[in-house]
Design a protein around this motif. Sequence first.
Motif, short mmCIF file in Angstrom:
data_model
loop_
_atom_site.label_atom_id
_atom_site.label_comp_id
_atom_site.label_asym_id
_atom_site.label_seq_id
_atom_site.Cartn_x
_atom_site.Cartn_y
_atom_site.Cartn_z
N VAL A 39 84.08 6.69 6.72
CA VAL A 39 83.10 7.29 7.62
C VAL A 39 82.99 6.49 8.92
N ILE A 40 82.84 5.17 8.80
CA ILE A 40 82.55 4.39 10.01
C ILE A 40 83.80 4.05 10.81
N LEU A 41 84.99 4.13 10.18
CA LEU A 41 86.23 3.85 10.92
C LEU A 41 86.83 5.08 11.59
N LYS A 42 86.27 6.22 11.30
CA LYS A 42 86.77 7.45 11.93
C LYS A 42 86.64 7.34 13.45
N ASP A 43 87.74 7.62 14.15
CA ASP A 43 87.79 7.57 15.61
C ASP A 43 87.64 6.15 16.16
N LYS A 44 87.81 5.11 15.30
CA LYS A 44 87.72 3.73 15.78
C LYS A 44 89.13 3.16 15.98
N SER A 45 89.22 2.18 16.89
CA SER A 45 90.50 1.53 17.17
C SER A 45 90.57 0.18 16.45
N LEU A 46 91.74 -0.47 16.53
CA LEU A 46 91.90 -1.78 15.91
C LEU A 46 90.95 -2.80 16.51
N GLU A 47 90.74 -2.70 17.82
CA GLU A 47 89.84 -3.65 18.49
C GLU A 47 88.41 -3.52 18.02
N ASP A 48 88.03 -2.31 17.60
CA ASP A 48 86.65 -2.09 17.16
C ASP A 48 86.33 -2.86 15.87
N ILE A 49 87.35 -3.12 15.08
CA ILE A 49 87.12 -3.80 13.79
C ILE A 49 86.49 -5.18 14.00
N ASP A 50 86.90 -5.87 15.06
CA ASP A 50 86.36 -7.22 15.31
C ASP A 50 84.91 -7.21 15.76
N THR A 51 84.39 -6.06 16.15
CA THR A 51 83.01 -5.98 16.65
C THR A 51 82.04 -5.43 15.61
N MET A 52 82.53 -5.09 14.42
CA MET A 52 81.66 -4.45 13.42
C MET A 52 81.95 -4.98 12.01
N LYS A 53 82.24 -6.27 11.94
CA LYS A 53 82.70 -6.86 10.68
C LYS A 53 81.66 -6.75 9.57
N MET A 54 80.40 -7.02 9.87
CA MET A 54 79.38 -7.00 8.82
C MET A 54 79.15 -5.59 8.29
N ASN A 55 79.43 -4.58 9.10
CA ASN A 55 79.34 -3.20 8.63
C ASN A 55 80.55 -2.79 7.81
N LEU A 56 81.66 -3.46 8.05
CA LEU A 56 82.88 -3.15 7.29
C LEU A 56 82.90 -3.87 5.94
N LEU A 57 82.04 -4.85 5.80
CA LEU A 57 81.92 -5.55 4.51
C LEU A 57 80.43 -5.75 4.24
N PRO A 58 79.72 -4.66 3.93
CA PRO A 58 78.25 -4.72 3.80
C PRO A 58 77.81 -5.55 2.61
#
Length: 591
Positions: free
Chosen positions: A152-171
């Motif tokens: 859900v949260i990675l939809k339409d996101k780029s590789l660079e976005d992963i570094d700005t939302m780490k705590m949401n990617l590993l709740p």
Amino acid sequence: MELMYISNIRIKGYRNLKEVYLELNRLVIFIGENNSGKSNILKALTLPFFNNEIGAINKNLGWDDLNNELKKEYFDYLKLNLDKLISGEIEKDEFQKNVPYISVRVTFKPQPSDEFYVRKWNNSLESDDGLYQIEYKYMIENSLQLLEHLKVILKDKSLEDIDTMKMNLLPIEMYKYSIIIPLNNEPVSFNDLSYFKYDSLAAERDDFSHKNTQLGSKALVSLLHNKLGNEQKIQVEASYGKFFDELKEISNLEGIFNWQETSDIDNAKDFFDQIRLLPNMPSISALLNNVKLGVGDEYLYSQGLGYRNLIYLLVMMNSLEINKEVALNILTIEEPEAHLCVSNERLLSSFINSTIERSNQVQVFVSTHSSEFLNKLELKNVTVVKEGKAFSLNTVVEEDELSYLAKKPNLDFLKFLFSKRSILVEGPSEEMLIKSYLAFQKNSLNDIEVISLHKGFKNMLEIWLKTNEGTSHRIGIIRDFDNQPNAQQAHDEYNAHDNILVTTTTEYTLEPEFVNTSSNYESLKKYFSEEHGWTEDETSTAEALSDKWRSSKTDTMLKFCQDFGTGHLKNVELPEHIDEVIKFLMNRSES
């Protein structure tokens, strides 16, 4: 008689401890530099067990407790598989292998009389093998739920976005802890676990009694609460009731409500006679919270900081045998030397050892920076911690090498192992000389430790290499030739290591080497003639001066070292084999 204890522990993914396996004894001394992971190991040790403090059973951790290296690997995995994650092509089992988790698995070594306590924790395939283990786990409870969350949260996101939302990617709210039996993943029952408890004496204990306004120490209140039996608690309640009755009588508290005696209201006396002041009985903990430690007639907070810490540690350790129903009391002590003078360090070290000897149910883990807590005769108890890794000394050093260390007089083991820059020399002459030379270097800082060892450098280098593998530490060896070419060749082989430099005099010993270096002879001849009264015959040649110097007392070398770099010795050069080692240690950019 050998008693039950934790024989080994495996820690995975906790703080800076990516993976650590340790063999343990009933006393374990953790040594290491600051920020190496000693405190993290002590904390991890306690995770599978219950705290002795009342009600302290929450074992949930947090985001910062997950190992940073494992988190980085997880986010790299997400970047590498971003398209598959969004499309739902990732298999659950493959994904779960890459999700960070924390695990602490402990193995018990019970005696036959203790097997009752661990009988349900047998993890061997054949029950006769007796591999008794439990494991604390802190992990994502439902990896499928995390996968759906990521889609859900990675939809339409780029590789660079992963570094700005780490705590949401590993709740972290998806993490749960459990204490299980590793063989079958069944939960450990509360009743079985209740026989294993721990006490922690943390390094941050300075405030426990330093204010006269503070009601009491949490640890002290917990200790008193645990020591009171049911009958004693009943007596406390009865005593409080008696105290209140006497207080009412002395102060005539109920007389405050006697206005009904003069009231014109009918039946006022009958009505207000029913009103009473009753004791507001506080909880036992609230009563004990008003108790403080004292020394003689003085409160402990009025004593010096070091003395307060000593009394606190002695009192808390002395209380360990409070519950005979507990199968194992685990005690962790952080930096017991904090604020103590050397004599009190020795006293506390002796007390720790006697606590283990007199108690059948205690296993003690100590982290320290003080050599006073290291018993050279029991180096098998020492565990070295460095940069998130740890190993028991007896697993990397042979028994004869441990015996060799034990026989070294006055060896400061901690300085030898953990000095970032150290020099081993053969005797006090070299030690005094190098320390004097370094003291004259006013324009540069150094952290070089000089250790006089006499002989046996090869044994020491083997131990040093094993314990400093992968670090940036360096060590230099300065030795005398002594007409032993084979010994020199054997020592020179260690120069193959980038972090070791061994040098040897070209002359027999240090003194002739000094005299024959560059143009030192003329300056030394003048110095010893004028400052020490040596005769013309004694200084007529370089050889005569060398022989006289070698046969002189240690006081001569001491005076020479004190004068080095001044007066007649201002232009005297260090022998090349010493100068080379010092440059090797001070120039950190060199290989």
